[in-house]
Write a protein that holds these residues in place. Structure first.
Motif, PDB file in Angstrom:
ATOM      1  N   SER A 189       0.820  -1.205   0.000  1.00 39.28           N
ATOM      2  CA  SER A 189       0.000   0.000   0.000  1.00 39.28           C
ATOM      3  C   SER A 189       0.858   1.259   0.000  1.00 39.28           C
ATOM      4  O   SER A 189       2.031   1.244   0.360  1.00 39.28           O
ATOM      5  CB  SER A 189      -0.900   0.022   1.239  1.00 39.28           C
ATOM      6  N   GLY A 190       0.218   2.374  -0.367  1.00 37.43           N
ATOM      7  CA  GLY A 190       0.872   3.667  -0.256  1.00 37.43           C
ATOM      8  C   GLY A 190       1.217   3.938   1.199  1.00 37.43           C
ATOM      9  O   GLY A 190       0.491   3.542   2.117  1.00 37.43           O
ATOM     10  N   VAL A 191       2.323   4.634   1.417  1.00 32.52           N
ATOM     11  CA  VAL A 191       2.838   4.808   2.779  1.00 32.52           C
ATOM     12  C   VAL A 191       1.836   5.514   3.692  1.00 32.52           C
ATOM     13  O   VAL A 191       1.705   5.158   4.864  1.00 32.52           O
ATOM     14  CB  VAL A 191       4.194   5.554   2.749  1.00 32.52           C
ATOM     15  N   THR A 196      -1.857   5.739   8.338  1.00 31.85           N
ATOM     16  CA  THR A 196      -3.213   5.981   8.839  1.00 31.85           C
ATOM     17  C   THR A 196      -3.711   4.796   9.662  1.00 31.85           C
ATOM     18  O   THR A 196      -4.238   4.957  10.770  1.00 31.85           O
ATOM     19  CB  THR A 196      -4.177   6.236   7.666  1.00 31.85           C
ATOM     20  N   LYS A 197      -3.549   3.595   9.118  1.00 32.25           N
ATOM     21  CA  LYS A 197      -4.010   2.386   9.817  1.00 32.25           C
ATOM     22  C   LYS A 197      -3.259   2.213  11.138  1.00 32.25           C
ATOM     23  O   LYS A 197      -3.870   1.886  12.166  1.00 32.25           O
ATOM     24  CB  LYS A 197      -3.803   1.172   8.914  1.00 32.25           C
ATOM     25  N   CYS A 198      -1.945   2.445  11.115  1.00 28.99           N
ATOM     26  CA  CYS A 198      -1.149   2.270  12.331  1.00 28.99           C
ATOM     27  C   CYS A 198      -1.531   3.293  13.400  1.00 28.99           C
ATOM     28  O   CYS A 198      -1.595   2.962  14.592  1.00 28.99           O
ATOM     29  CB  CYS A 198       0.336   2.376  12.008  1.00 28.99           C
ATOM     30  N   LEU A 199      -1.812   4.518  12.992  1.00 29.00           N
ATOM     31  CA  LEU A 199      -2.251   5.542  13.944  1.00 29.00           C
ATOM     32  C   LEU A 199      -3.607   5.181  14.543  1.00 29.00           C
ATOM     33  O   LEU A 199      -3.815   5.292  15.753  1.00 29.00           O
ATOM     34  CB  LEU A 199      -2.344   6.904  13.244  1.00 29.00           C
ATOM     35  N   GLU A 258       0.478  13.085  12.856  1.00 31.68           N
ATOM     36  CA  GLU A 258       0.333  12.827  14.291  1.00 31.68           C
ATOM     37  C   GLU A 258      -0.424  13.969  14.967  1.00 31.68           C
ATOM     38  O   GLU A 258      -1.292  13.740  15.823  1.00 31.68           O
ATOM     39  CB  GLU A 258       1.705  12.659  14.944  1.00 31.68           C
ATOM     40  N   ASN A 259      -0.114  15.197  14.597  1.00 33.72           N
ATOM     41  CA  ASN A 259      -0.794  16.357  15.172  1.00 33.72           C
ATOM     42  C   ASN A 259      -2.276  16.355  14.821  1.00 33.72           C
ATOM     43  O   ASN A 259      -3.130  16.675  15.662  1.00 33.72           O
ATOM     44  CB  ASN A 259      -0.134  17.655  14.686  1.00 33.72           C
ATOM     45  N   SER A 263      -2.291  11.714  18.168  1.00 29.69           N
ATOM     46  CA  SER A 263      -1.626  10.561  18.771  1.00 29.69           C
ATOM     47  C   SER A 263      -0.254  10.373  18.135  1.00 29.69           C
ATOM     48  O   SER A 263      -0.003  10.833  17.023  1.00 29.69           O
ATOM     49  CB  SER A 263      -2.461   9.292  18.610  1.00 29.69           C
ATOM     50  N   LYS A 264       0.615   9.671  18.856  1.00 33.01           N
ATOM     51  CA  LYS A 264       1.973   9.442  18.378  1.00 33.01           C
ATOM     52  C   LYS A 264       2.062   8.085  17.676  1.00 33.01           C
ATOM     53  O   LYS A 264       1.409   7.118  18.078  1.00 33.01           O
ATOM     54  CB  LYS A 264       2.971   9.472  19.542  1.00 33.01           C
ATOM     55  N   LEU A 265       2.890   8.046  16.644  1.00 35.50           N
ATOM     56  CA  LEU A 265       3.096   6.822  15.899  1.00 35.50           C
ATOM     57  C   LEU A 265       4.299   6.076  16.475  1.00 35.50           C
ATOM     58  O   LEU A 265       5.346   6.662  16.727  1.00 35.50           O
ATOM     59  CB  LEU A 265       3.365   7.163  14.423  1.00 35.50           C
ATOM     60  N   ASN A 266       4.123   4.784  16.715  1.00 38.61           N
ATOM     61  CA  ASN A 266       5.212   3.941  17.185  1.00 38.61           C
ATOM     62  C   ASN A 266       6.046   3.505  15.973  1.00 38.61           C
ATOM     63  O   ASN A 266       5.632   2.644  15.205  1.00 38.61           O
ATOM     64  CB  ASN A 266       4.649   2.724  17.924  1.00 38.61           C
TER      65      ASN A 266
END
Length: 312
Positions: A189-191, A196-199, A258-259, A263-266
């Protein structure tokens, strides 16, 4: 009524194009084998389009469709749109990304089909890591993967079929398109769909490289407007970059997102992948010369994308 064929029309960009054309009052026919596209992308217009679940590699099916369809416009978006997949499966992706394109053009030629425009969608991947910067349509190309090689060959076939056989053709090179309906569940997938999914799901994101690699992101609705404008308002047998004309480091895009998400991305960092491009930015002077101007800033596009994904 204008009749339009979209191959790959259940995909991310193709489905947005289908929605726009239906809204414009066109009769839309979609061909998609759903290997990368999703039928739910077309749910709210399913009664207003004709949909065929089929591969574009089936010559007889495509020939019959082209012969009976009396299409005014053909948007060729069908592709295995993955650099990584083309490295793993070069022959299969070649059949989709080049052979099917040339076969379609040849059938149009030999049967003298009176189309108004055949538009092929290529990719900024054709530029590779050449020194030219920003990338103009006349920049050197250095396709580094089977995907990029096939895209470049197919765009040349498209433009030269126009020049040699008087078929109205045009090709476009997508840079980094993002927005709703991007499939985040594929490793190809596009980055931004993966970010988005991970956030959303609070899952780790794998960043290949240090994040300094730059990309030229453009929102999908701007892309669709550009496609329609190029196909209906231009006659030049040529190639257009489709992008914003901006260069943004991936890590900066992530921080902005993130802003927006609050939320913050791991982030898990890994070595850059073979064939990945370090810097990418388009010169969009040619696109602007036909009166096109993107309407979506990166911040606004990401905000809209996050709203959509949060609801769906």
């Amino acid at each position: 009524m204008t009749k339009v064929l979209i191959t790959g029309g259940a995909g991310f960009i193709g489905s947005f194009l289908a929605h726009k054309l239906v809204a414009n009052g066109d009769k839309v026919i979609v061909v998609d084998d759903l290997s990368m596209g999703r039928l739910e992308n077309l749910t709210d217009i399913k009664d207003e389009i004709v949909f065929y679940k089929h591969t574009v590699c089936d010559e007889q099916f495509m020939h019959d469709l082209l012969l009976k369809g009396n299409f005014d416009y053909i948007y060729y978006l069908a592709a295995v749109s993955s650099v990584a997949d083309s490295v793993v499966r070069p022959w299969y992706t070649h059949l989709v990304n080049q052979e099917s394109v040339v076969n379609t053009l040849e059938f149009i030629r030999t049967n003298h089909l009176p189309i108004k425009k055949f538009l092929f969608t290529s990719s900024a991947a054709v530029y590779g890591n050449t020194a030219d910067f920003p990338k103009t349509e006349n920049s050197h190309v250095d396709p580094l993967t089977p995907y990029a090689i096939d895209k470049y060959a197919s765009e040349r076939y498209t433009v030269d079929y126009g020049r040699l056989y008087d078929i109205p053709t045009v090709a476009v090179r997508f840079f980094n398109v993002y927005g709703p309906r991007q499939n985040p569940n594929s490793e190809y997938s596009g980055v931004l769909s993966i970010v988005t999914k991970c956030l959303k799901e609070n899952k780790p994101f794998t960043l290949y490289g240090d994040g300094s690699q730059t990309r030229d992101f453009i929102y999908v609705e701007d892309v669709v407007d550009a496609l329609i404008k190029i196909s209906t308002e231009t006659d030049e047998l040529t190639v257009y970059n489709i992008a914003n004309g901006d260069e943004t480091p991936l890590i900066d895009v992530i921080r902005t997102y993130e802003n927006i998400a609050g939320s913050k991305l791991n982030i898990i960092k890994k070595e850059a992948r073979l064939g990945d491009i370090s810097k990418s930015r388009a010169d969009v002077s040619k696109l602007k010369s036909i009166g096109f101007k993107p309407q979506w800033s990166l911040h606004d596009g990401l905000t809209n994308y996050w709203k959509y994904y949060s609801k769906n």
